[in-house]
Scaffold this active site. Structure first.
Site, PDB file in Angstrom:
ATOM      1  N   GLU A   1      -6.865  -7.344  -1.639  1.00 62.86           N
ATOM      2  CA  GLU A   1      -7.618  -7.269  -0.378  1.00 62.86           C
ATOM      3  C   GLU A   1      -9.061  -6.877  -0.657  1.00 62.86           C
ATOM      4  O   GLU A   1      -9.362  -5.696  -0.868  1.00 62.86           O
ATOM      5  CB  GLU A   1      -6.982  -6.266   0.599  1.00 62.86           C
ATOM      6  CG  GLU A   1      -5.639  -6.713   1.151  1.00 62.86           C
ATOM      7  CD  GLU A   1      -5.115  -5.795   2.250  1.00 62.86           C
ATOM      8  OE1 GLU A   1      -5.899  -4.969   2.764  1.00 62.86           O
ATOM      9  OE2 GLU A   1      -3.916  -5.914   2.578  1.00 62.86           O
TER      10      GLU A   1
ATOM     11  N   GLU B   1       0.825  -1.206   0.000  1.00 62.56           N
ATOM     12  CA  GLU B   1       0.000   0.000   0.000  1.00 62.56           C
ATOM     13  C   GLU B   1       0.865   1.264   0.000  1.00 62.56           C
ATOM     14  O   GLU B   1       0.661   2.181   0.801  1.00 62.56           O
ATOM     15  CB  GLU B   1      -0.957  -0.016   1.200  1.00 62.56           C
ATOM     16  CG  GLU B   1      -1.909  -1.198   1.167  1.00 62.56           C
ATOM     17  CD  GLU B   1      -2.931  -1.185   2.295  1.00 62.56           C
ATOM     18  OE1 GLU B   1      -4.058  -1.630   2.071  1.00 62.56           O
ATOM     19  OE2 GLU B   1      -2.580  -0.727   3.399  1.00 62.56           O
TER      20      GLU B   1
END
Length: 742
Positions: A254, A185
């Site tokens: 995710e 991320e």
């Protein structure tokens, strides 16, 4: 040709066949714009996150088997640097940290693995999974174009890759690992750091690819992922996601099945209808890899929770709950979704969808293979109104905000909004268990600072002193009050004002408890302002600063401060306020009970414990309690009911089941958040209830008899009401005929 020549020729042919067969077990993993290719075959893959340190090795096989039965192809896990390298060059891969055993269990059960090395993981994990000692390497700056950080990161990444290679665990060696991740991320950081961020991410990609694993690498939430690394999506929805190059597949690393929980906040749930809709919508847009975060969330044992303020439970409203039990209807509804998607696999990987309008809010996505196969996804995007649509001369009823899957473009085998399994009924059943009588030990306050080796003018930052060896740091100083000085200050009792950068403070003056203050996840800092009792002469001020897990996300979070930050003021004196901030302070790291190792079966007997009855027990702060119990019969998961306690930590046979805190849920709970379509993405529940009351006790940590429980209580809770409970789940399937077209 003579017989000898024929024999030689046959031998050569036999060896050629054998070597060819040998090569087949070393599967190649690659990708094109449609999908990951395993041994040249495009695959639609359903993945689920299970983090090995958040469960026990005795649970792993059952968890992975349940995931497989639920239609999962791939097990996804982060790799947690801090637990594997607790000090520089000293490694730990034992017990819950046995990564090789975990991956081999995945392999044993016939599933693939996605190894998300990071090594920064976020994950609501303490310090984002980066070891605290790394903060103190000279010249370091985390997650940027910084030599010391890159050296350490490369060293750990190489360590993990070489460990996997030595055990032949990459798919290129015949193992289960088909995908790896580097960084995590990083997109927001990359944009904010500019050139240094771009240089770092290019270096990280080149470093990872150079390790020659034989499987692709991914970077989630990183639109600038350099070739050949695949950028991927994280979020509640990813149907609008496109990879940064047209020759890369759409990967959803995710798909959030729920959300984490913080002390003082609500418990989050995600309706399975919305989760299934999000996954089906991603697949109908051409996605071919989806990972549920989490599929089993598990438990933040010990001091592993980050945040700060993240609970010991990391349940995440996942299909398999914290205790390893199936959560309905989420588990079975998703299983049915996976089966429907798999029936479409050949068509999905063979073509791009043809999109046809079926109405104002309705669409058909049709996939056709060269061999004549056909699969269709019929979508109704209206959030409130059902629709009847006509597709290939057949009529189909679509509930609001739903997608129907037709693996042969005819039979509607699954609709995301039609759930056929009732919600699990969860019961926490008290065990008829006799806890052998409690004994107590008061944390010693009388000798504070006497043995302290750390003194300094002014206030030190907590983490710089403790290096996270404990949640606790004492700040101790004294102040002299002359006999001529009035304490009442115009009729008012003097008070003390203490400012902390986070996360909590307990205030003691002359050995007497004056009160506490705590921050929260959205506001880590806190302030205590309360009355104190002073006397003429020397007064001892002792402030116990408490952390509740270290920051795990944020730009250069390694520089964020904890502990008493000042000012520390005595107010309400006739001669004006006294500023103690610049006093000489003494520091004591941790608790006396920690130093004496009271939590272990051996250490628990190293002090004189006091036998205490229910009638005589005192509710004082900073108190240790211990008792023994026998393991209840059965195999149901167990938990401690800590509803009578305040805040602290608890250990069973020396194993920490985590931080506990009876903080009550407040804020925006008993409500839902929406995706902009008037359909709930996430619901917040539990207003007026403790955020967490029950704490998972793995059965593998127990002995048949005389299990030791040790509790450290900060706020005066009542251990006599602690009980052990069994977690029981009952579910009934809703019997209905399969839907059919009209």
């Amino acid at each position: 040709m003579d017989t000898n020549s024929v024999s030689k020729l046959l031998l050569v042919l036999l060896l050629t066949v054998l070597f060819a067969g040998f090569e087949l077990i070393h599967c190649n993993v690659s990708y094109d714009r449609k999908a990951l290719l395993i041994n040249g075959q495009r695959r639609v893959l359903i993945s689920g996150s299970i983090h090995y340190p958040r469960s026990t090795p005795e649970m792993w096989e059952d968890l992975i088997q349940k995931a497989k039965h639920g239609g999962i192809d791939v097990i996804d896990t982060y790799v947690f640097w801090d637990v594997h390298e607790p000090s520089p060059g000293n490694y730990n891969f034992e017990g819950r940290y046995d990564l090789v055993r975990f991956i081999k269990t995945v392999q044993k059960l016939g599933l693939y693995a996605n190894l998300r090395i990071g090594p920064y993981v976020c994950a609501e994990w303490n310090f984002g999974g980066i070891p605290v000692w790394l903060k103190y390497v000279p010249g370091i700056s985390f997650r940027t174009d910084n030599g010391p950080f890159k050296d350490a990161m490369q060293g750990f990444t190489k360590k993990i890759v070489q460990m996997m290679k030595s055990e032949k665990l990459f798919q290129s060696q015949g193992g289960p690992i088909i995908l790896s991740q580097i960084e995590n991320e990083y997109g927001p950081e990359s944009g904010a750091l500019g050139g240094a961020g771009h240089a770092y991410i290019n270096w990280a990609a080149k470093m990872a690819v150079g390790l020659d694993t034989g499987v692709p690498w991914v970077m989630c939430k990183e639109t600038d992922a350099p070739d050949p690394v695949i950028n991927s999506c994280n979020g509640f929805y990813c149907d609008d996601f496109s990879p940064n190059k047209p020759y890369k597949p759409s990967i959803w690393t995710e798909s959030w099945s729920g959300w984490f929980t913080e002390f003082g906040g609500p418990v989050h749930q995600r309706p399975v209808e919305d989760l299934a809709f999000a996954v089906a919508r991603f697949i109908q847009k051409g996605g071919t890899f989806v990972n549920y975060y989490m599929y089993h969330g598990g438990t933040n044992f010990g001091r592993s929770a980050g945040g700060p303020f993240i609970t010991a439970s990391y349940d995440y409203d996942a299909p398999i709950d914290e205790y390893g039990l199936i959560r309905q209807p989420k588990y079975s509804h998703l299983k049915d979704l996976h089966e429907a998607i798999k029936r479409c696999e050949h068509a999905l990987v063979s073509s791009d969808p043809t999109i046809t309008s079926l109405g104002t809010f309705q669409q058909a996505h049709v996939f056709s293979s060269k061999t004549g196969g056909c699969a269709a996804f019929l979508a109704n995007y209206h959030a409130q109104s059902a629709a009847r649509v006509t597709f290939y001369n057949r009529k189909y009823d679509l509930p609001p905000w739903s997608i129907s899957i037709l693996p042969d473009c005819k039979a509607d085998v699954f609709n995301t909004a039609k759930v056929r399994v009732r919600t699990s009924k969860v019961q926490m059943i008290p065990v008829n268990l006799k806890l052998f009588s409690w004994e107590t030990y008061d944390e010693d306050l009388s000798s504070l600072a006497e043995s302290s080796r750390i003194t300094a003018p002014g206030l030190l930052e907590q983490l710089n002193v403790t290096r996270d060896s404990s949640d606790y740091l004492w700040y101790i100083t004294s102040v002299d009050i002359s006999s001529s000085e009035s304490f009442l200050g115009g009729g008012h009792q003097p008070s003390i004002n203490v400012q902390s950068a986070g996360h909590g403070i307990h205030v003691f003056v002359n050995g007497q408890y004056s009160g506490s203050a705590f921050g929260a996840k959205e506001q880590r800092s806190c302030k205590f302002n309360g009355p104190v009792s002073l006397h003429a002469g020397t007064n001892k001020i002792a402030l116990l600063s408490v952390t509740v897990g270290l920051q795990n996300v944020g730009r250069h979070y390694e520089t964020w401060k904890t502990g008493i930050s000042g000012p520390v003021l005595l107010q309400g004196l006739d001669h004006g306020q006294k500023d103690l901030t610049s006093n000489r302070w003494s520091y004591q790291v941790g608790l006396k009970g920690e130093a004496m190792n009271l939590v272990s079966p051996n250490g628990a007997s190293s002090v004189d414990w006091i036998q205490e009855s229910l009638a005589t027990q005192s509710r004082s702060q900073l108190k240790w309690h211990k008792a023994y119990f026998n393991t209840p019969e059965g195999n149901e998961p167990l938990a401690l009911d800590l509803g009578s306690m305040g805040k602290g930590q608890v250990w069973i046979n020396g194993q920490s089941i985590g931080r506990y805190w009876l903080a009550y849920a407040k804020g925006d709970c008993n409500s839902c958040s929406y995706s902009g379509t008037f359909r709930p993405v996430k619901c917040q529940l539990g207003c007026g209830q403790p955020t967490q009351r029950w704490y998972h006790v793995p059965r593998s940590w127990l002995k048949p008899t005389k299990n030791l429980i040790v509790v450290f209580e900060e706020l005066g809770g009542n251990p006599w009401k602690i009980s052990l409970v069994k977690r029981m789940v009952h579910t009934a399937r809703v019997h209905s005929e399969p839907d059919s077209e009209n």
